[in-house]
Design an enzyme around this catalytic site. Structure first.
Site, mmCIF file in Angstrom:
data_model
loop_
_atom_site.group_PDB
_atom_site.id
_atom_site.type_symbol
_atom_site.label_atom_id
_atom_site.label_comp_id
_atom_site.label_asym_id
_atom_site.label_seq_id
_atom_site.Cartn_x
_atom_site.Cartn_y
_atom_site.Cartn_z
ATOM 1 C CG ASP A 30 -1.642 -1.293 1.459
ATOM 2 O OD1 ASP A 30 -1.991 -1.956 0.467
ATOM 3 O OD2 ASP A 30 -1.847 -1.654 2.636
ATOM 4 C CD GLU A 201 -8.304 -3.440 -1.911
ATOM 5 O OE1 GLU A 201 -9.127 -3.662 -1.011
ATOM 6 O OE2 GLU A 201 -7.242 -4.086 -2.043
#
Length: 318
Positions: A30, A201
């Site tokens: 991430d 996402e």
């Protein structure tokens, strides 16, 4: 990375020494990347040597995609006083994002679990990108009713200076967009947006030559379907024109995604993302994801050319 390299990375980070790397750069996931001066900074989940303890965030910087310097701990879980208010037994940090405004740095971060209590997004403020960050004292956004408050990204529109806050995804696969107040820590209003095709996402927004690029991850994070898709618009909130997938699994790298884009002063552009370095095989994948950096190229019409993942000596120069 080999075992010896991982052990060296852990020791180097613990001592605050540089970590030698190339693609893959280091273990983590991430990654939110920003350019500060001549340096590339990355704010990830985890870090070199599989150091994610789910209870803190760190940052790492480089001037050459070879030597990575640990910037220390930004904030720890025990410094967020509201974190236990939901009554859950355990809590986890992941998927940070940063923004700069008002002479300050703002760290937005996901707080789980996602079940049985809703996930939440917090925000903390610092005078410098490396912190220390101070939590503002309450969640910025709380999930519920099928919406997961995860994967925050804040984009300040260069045209209007309006800050927009993007969040959501995973099981609900729902993107929500909010306009923030200029204090960067308070929601002013929600902006209703259409759901982009194949959104799962990890939304990211950037602008180039008047075109707004909404990019995001599609698929299962621990499988080969994970990939980066994007859409364009004439504003930060759409309407979107879907442009397709630009980063997908290949023979030796699986599930690339949860990315960010950065531009150098010389005009070159890069994507910073995580992936699983392995051939396709049994899913779900386990173990550690790794962060990688690859150069991107825009076509004459402003679309993004398909991105090819690199390793070792083929890693692009910074």
């Amino acid at each position: 990375m080999k075992v010896k390299a991982l052990l060296a990375a852990v020791a180097a980070v613990a001592l605050g020494a540089p970590v030698l790397a190339d693609n893959p750069q280091f273990e983590g996931a991430d990654p939110h990347a920003v350019v500060i001066g001549d340096e590339l900074w990355v704010f990830p989940t985890g870090g070199p040597g599989g150091s994610w303890a789910a209870d803190r965030f760190g940052a790492f910087s480089t001037t050459d995609l070879k030597d990575w310097k640990s910037r220390g701990t930004l904030i720890r879980r025990d410094e967020v006083k509201w974190i236990g208010d939901d009554g859950a037994k355990e809590h986890y940090f992941w998927a940070p994002g940063v923004a700069q405004a008002n002479g300050k740095w703002y760290l937005y971060y996901s707080v789980g679990p996602q079940n049985p209590t809703p996930s939440r997004i917090g925000v903390a403020v610092a005078d410098k990108p490396e912190g220390p960050y101070r939590d503002v004292g309450k969640p910025l956004l709380t999930g519920g009713n099928g919406f997961e408050a995860i994967d925050p990204m804040v984009f300040v529109d260069p045209r209007t200076k309006t800050p927009y806050f993007y969040a959501g995804g995973s099981a609900g696969s729902t993107l929500r967009v909010f306009e923030l107040k200029r204090d960067m820590t308070t929601i002013r209003r929600e902006v209703k947006v259409e759901q982009p095709p194949h959104f799962t996402e990890g939304a990211f927004m950037h602008e180039r030559n008047g075109i707004y690029y909404l990019s995001y991850s599609h698929g299962k994070f621990n499988g080969s379907s994970y990939s980066v898709h994007y859409a364009t618009a004439s504003s930060p909130v759409g309407p979107w024109t879907y442009r397709g997938a630009i980063l997908t699994s290949d023979a030796t790298h699986q599930g690339p995604g949860h990315h960010s884009f950065v531009d150098r002063k010389d005009g070159r552009s890069f994507i910073v993302y995580h992936r699983w370095d392995r051939a396709a095989g049994a899913e779900p994948f386990d173990g550690e994801r790794v962060v990688a950096v690859d150069e991107i190229h825009y076509n004459a019409d402003g679309t993004i050319a398909p991105i090819h993942m690199t390793d070792g000596a083929a890693t692009p120069k910074w």
